[in-house]
Design an enzyme around this catalytic site. Structure first.
Site, PDB file in Angstrom:
ATOM      1  CE1 TYR A 147       0.586   1.065   4.465  1.00 36.73           C
ATOM      2  CE2 TYR A 147       0.227  -1.309   4.536  1.00 36.73           C
ATOM      3  CZ  TYR A 147       0.673  -0.138   5.137  1.00 36.73           C
ATOM      4  OH  TYR A 147       1.197  -0.192   6.393  1.00 36.73           O
ATOM      5  CG  HIS A 160       3.781  -4.610   6.376  1.00 36.34           C
ATOM      6  ND1 HIS A 160       3.581  -3.730   5.346  1.00 36.34           N
ATOM      7  CD2 HIS A 160       3.122  -4.090   7.443  1.00 36.34           C
ATOM      8  CE1 HIS A 160       2.839  -2.719   5.771  1.00 36.34           C
ATOM      9  NE2 HIS A 160       2.530  -2.910   7.028  1.00 36.34           N
TER      10      HIS A 160
HETATM   11 FE   LIG Z   1       1.216  -1.588   8.014  1.00 38.13          FE
END
Ligand SMILES: [Fe+3]
Lengths: 242, 206
Positions: A147, A160
């Protein structure tokens, strides 16, 4: 009762420093004075104890823990598993492991996340579990998406999963992030690269674990977590002070 | 062949990020998922001792409140005993001594209700003044910060405390003391944390 023993000194050179100019938010959120080093007392070698009644058995299954009956989140189905060990390679048993993450599109279920990727109605994005007698933990989830974030105008977080672990003493308390082997965004990320030691960056990168996949069903990644180890000797000066 | 010590090395820390609430306080992120979130009740209903509230702000180096902090408290009971198998002594049924709280997204204020801990036996038989251990994480904080909350009505005990006395700069010791006040019969301690700057809070490498 186990005898009180103190933790090994934390190797601060293996952790990111407080101030990292390329991770802009850290600039005003980093203490400038040196930390005051404490020898461990009862306040540091003890820490909260959790039990199985604190959590539910499905809390570690992010594929079902927020999904509507009969539905599932979208995304690559993964198993994330490994052991929590200390620096002496001993298992950390019955300790609480909590994770949180974005959905497969890189969007968090959080009132402050406004990224245009959609919320997945069947994905909450958090899980928790207790390690077993071998220090082993296990989650089932979907692989999070990368993102964008506001650091430079074109900054992207590698995929992650955030992870929080307790251990047996408050001095072991640790939050980290789990990355995925081979992600080309890892070398570009100021948060990852704040870790000064390339070998330590490897340590926060989960490895594809083909032996633990479920064929035709779910792929697997292995991630061991290491918490600070403890001396095998007792306090020279006993806590009771006698 | 050289001997290998075979120690493992601690997993590096990473920031908790702005969305720490999803994992550790999902209600605050805006959804309900767990039967019970952890860390809402520090002392439990049976704890002896004085009921108190501790509250404050966490400020960054510009003096602005940080609104995405998560704090955890770890404390002994009123007899100075931690709810942990390695600490000799008993605690009240339901006393965990651990709590988790977040800062308000609009104001940055945080606060928790607990009981005032008792003095705890420290190293070398030196008594530590009553204190609450505090750990805080947030976006921009690369590794959790540890400090201690001491109490302003414990002057004599604070003056003798072995940890406070490690802080050579006497002015900085003040940053570890929560200020007591009483309003409507409630006892409130104010503990503002300054992450960076002139009145920077003392943080410990524990
Ligand atoms: Fe994060």
């Amino acid at each position: 009762m186990r005898k009180p023993a103190e933790f090994y000194q934390r190797d601060r050179g293996r952790h990111p420093p407080a101030y990292v100019d390329t991770y802009k938010t850290s600039v005003t959120r980093s203490p400038q004075y040196s930390l005051i080093s404490l020898q461990n007392s009862a306040s540091e070698i003890t820490g909260p104890v959790f039990g199985h009644n604190d959590i539910d058995p499905t809390d570690n299954d992010l594929i079902v823990n927020y999904a509507k009956p009969g539905e599932m989140p979208i995304g690559e189905r993964i198993i994330l598993h490994g052991r929590v060990l200390d620096e002496n390679a001993r298992p950390v048993r019955n300790t609480l492991v909590e994770i949180w993450q974005a959905n497969a599109g890189g969007r968090y279920r959080h009132k402050k996340d406004t990224y245009l990727a959609p919320i997945d109605p069947n994905f909450g994005g958090c899980g928790r579990t207790m390690t077993d007698e071998d220090g082993y933990y296990y989650f089932r989830t979907v692989k999070p998406g990368a993102y964008p974030w506001r650091n430079y105008v074109n900054s992207w977080r590698p995929a992650h999963i955030h992870v929080s672990v307790f251990g047996t003493g408050f001095a072991q308390r640790l939050i980290s992030q789990i990355y995925f082997e081979g992600d080309p965004l890892i070398p570009m990320c100021p948060i990852v690269q704040a870790i000064p030691d390339p070998d330590a960056i490897e340590q926060v990168t989960a490895k594809l674990d083909m032996n633990s996949t479920i064929p035709l069903d779910t792929i697997a990644y292995k991630f061991d977590i290491v918490l600070r180890g403890r001396r095998s000797t007792l306090f020279e000066n006993r806590l009771e002070g006698n | 062949m050289p001997q290998d010590l075979n120690y493992l090395r601690e997993t590096p820390s990473q920031t908790a990020g702005p969305y720490v609430h999803i994992g550790l306080a999902p209600g605050a992120a805006g959804f309900d998922i767990y039967r019970e979130e952890l860390g809402h009740d520090i002392a439990g209903p049976n704890a002896k001792g004085e009921r108190i509230r501790v509250e404050g702000l966490v400020m960054d180096g510009t003096g602005s409140p940080i609104k995405d902090v998560l704090l955890e408290a770890w404390q002994a009971n009123s007899d100075g005993i931690y709810a942990h198998p390695e600490h000799p002594g008993e605690v009240e049924d339901g006393f965990r001594g651990w709590g988790r709280v977040i800062t308000d997204f609009d104001t940055g204020e945080w606060g928790f209700d607990t009981i005032k801990p008792g003095p705890v036996m420290g190293r070398n038989g030196r008594i530590m003044a009553p204190h609450i251990n505090l750990w805080l994480v947030a976006r921009g904080i690369n590794i959790g910060l540890n400090t201690r909350i001491y109490f302003s009505d414990e002057d004599a005990a604070n003056a003798a405390d072995p940890v406070i006395n490690l802080v050579e700069w006497e002015r900085r010791r003040e940053t570890l003391i929560a200020r007591r006040s009483e309003a409507d019969g409630k006892i409130v301690y104010r503990f503002d944390v300054q992450i960076q700057g002139e009145n920077e809070t003392v943080f410990f490498d524990i």
